[in-house]
Design an enzyme around this catalytic site. Structure first.
Site, mmCIF file in Angstrom:
data_model
loop_
_atom_site.group_PDB
_atom_site.id
_atom_site.type_symbol
_atom_site.label_atom_id
_atom_site.label_comp_id
_atom_site.label_asym_id
_atom_site.label_seq_id
_atom_site.Cartn_x
_atom_site.Cartn_y
_atom_site.Cartn_z
ATOM 1 N N CYS A 195 0.824 -1.213 0.000
ATOM 2 C CA CYS A 195 0.000 0.000 0.000
ATOM 3 C C CYS A 195 0.861 1.267 0.000
ATOM 4 O O CYS A 195 1.535 1.554 -0.975
ATOM 5 C CB CYS A 195 -0.969 -0.034 1.167
ATOM 6 N N HIS A 229 -3.699 -5.348 1.146
ATOM 7 C CA HIS A 229 -3.431 -5.702 2.540
ATOM 8 C C HIS A 229 -3.860 -7.152 2.752
ATOM 9 O O HIS A 229 -4.852 -7.603 2.183
ATOM 10 C CB HIS A 229 -4.227 -4.805 3.488
#
Length: 266
Positions: A94, A202
């Site tokens: 991310c 994630h």
């Protein structure tokens, strides 16, 4: 507040260093790696603590640009770049993935505004926009090159929650192919170039096979015997932890009253 975020020392085996960013988020991404035999996962805040890791992970962050500048100022960026030049695996998740690109632009002042130079390890550019991506995904690693080539064809699942869009340039290949399980739309995700990998997903390590193959690849690159490595059913582990939480809530809360409020209102 988690004590394990203060773990600094390598205890042997495969050494994975996670950069402990000031605005660190989603640190549960690495729980599965901590539970694999022969893996030493630790968090570092300065170049002296980095040591000689087999892989460096740049985690998610609530403020990508400020945390990248923090790394730049305290010398960690230069230390990570040195590890990349030595052929060590660099993995960004991310916000950590966004840092690995060539530039980060924030025309809408989602973060600090303006534009800064990225770490330059992946040929891509990130632009922050007002809209936020929030969804669950599942997919696979299509064709992975370099040290983590054994990930090719392995399935993954997780979730996206981020601002910004990263646009790949020549020389970078998508790292994953994923499907948004809410909108049922397919797309490529992340980027890979040589020994540097990044993804917006994630939970990308949560599937048992993904974590095992990554650690095995790192061990083999180090010359370790990984034949006796045991894996962990992390999905079952998480269910066990949820059960413990539920038991604690039932023990210490007036569940009858809570159900009454849910059904009838206050």
């Amino acid at each position: 507040l988690a004590e394990r975020l203060n773990r600094r020392e390598c205890t042997g085996g495969t050494d994975i260093a996670v950069i402990r960013l000031p605005h660190l988020s989603n640190f549960t991404d690495f729980d599965v790696l901590e539970h694999l035999d022969g893996v030493s996962l630790r968090y570092v805040e300065n170049p002296e603590e980095l040591g000689l890791p087999d892989a460096v992970i740049l985690p998610g962050t609530k403020n990508t640009m400020e945390d990248l500048l923090w790394m730049r100022q305290n010398g960690l960026e230069a230390a990570v770049l040195k590890k990349a030049a030595e052929g060590k695996v660099i993995f960004g998740v991310c916000g950590g993935y966004q840092m690995l690109g060539e530039s980060l632009s924030d025309p809408d002042h989602v973060e600090a505004g303006g534009e800064i130079k990225g770490m330059g390890l992946l040929p891509m550019h990130t632009i922050f926009r007002d809209s936020k991506t929030r969804t669950r995904v599942q997919g696979r690693f299509p064709q992975v090159k370099g040290i983590l080539h054994t990930l090719t064809g392995t399935e993954l699942e997780g979730y996206e929650i981020h601002m910004g869009e990263s646009i790949l340039s020549e020389g970078a290949e998508p790292f994953t192919e994923i499907t948004d399980t809410v909108k049922m739309e397919s797309k490529t995700d992340g980027a890979a170039c040589s020994n540097v990998y990044g993804s917006y997903v994630h939970g990308i390590f949560d599937k048992e096979e993904v974590a095992k193959k990554i650690v095995e690849a790192l061990g083999e690159a180090k010359g370790m015997d990984v034949s006796q490595m045991t894996s962990v059913d992390f999905a079952q582990f998480k269910e066990t932890q949820y059960d413990k939480l539920a038991d604690g809530l039932r023990k210490h809360l007036d569940m009858k009253k809570i159900y009454e409020i849910l059904e009838q209102g206050i």
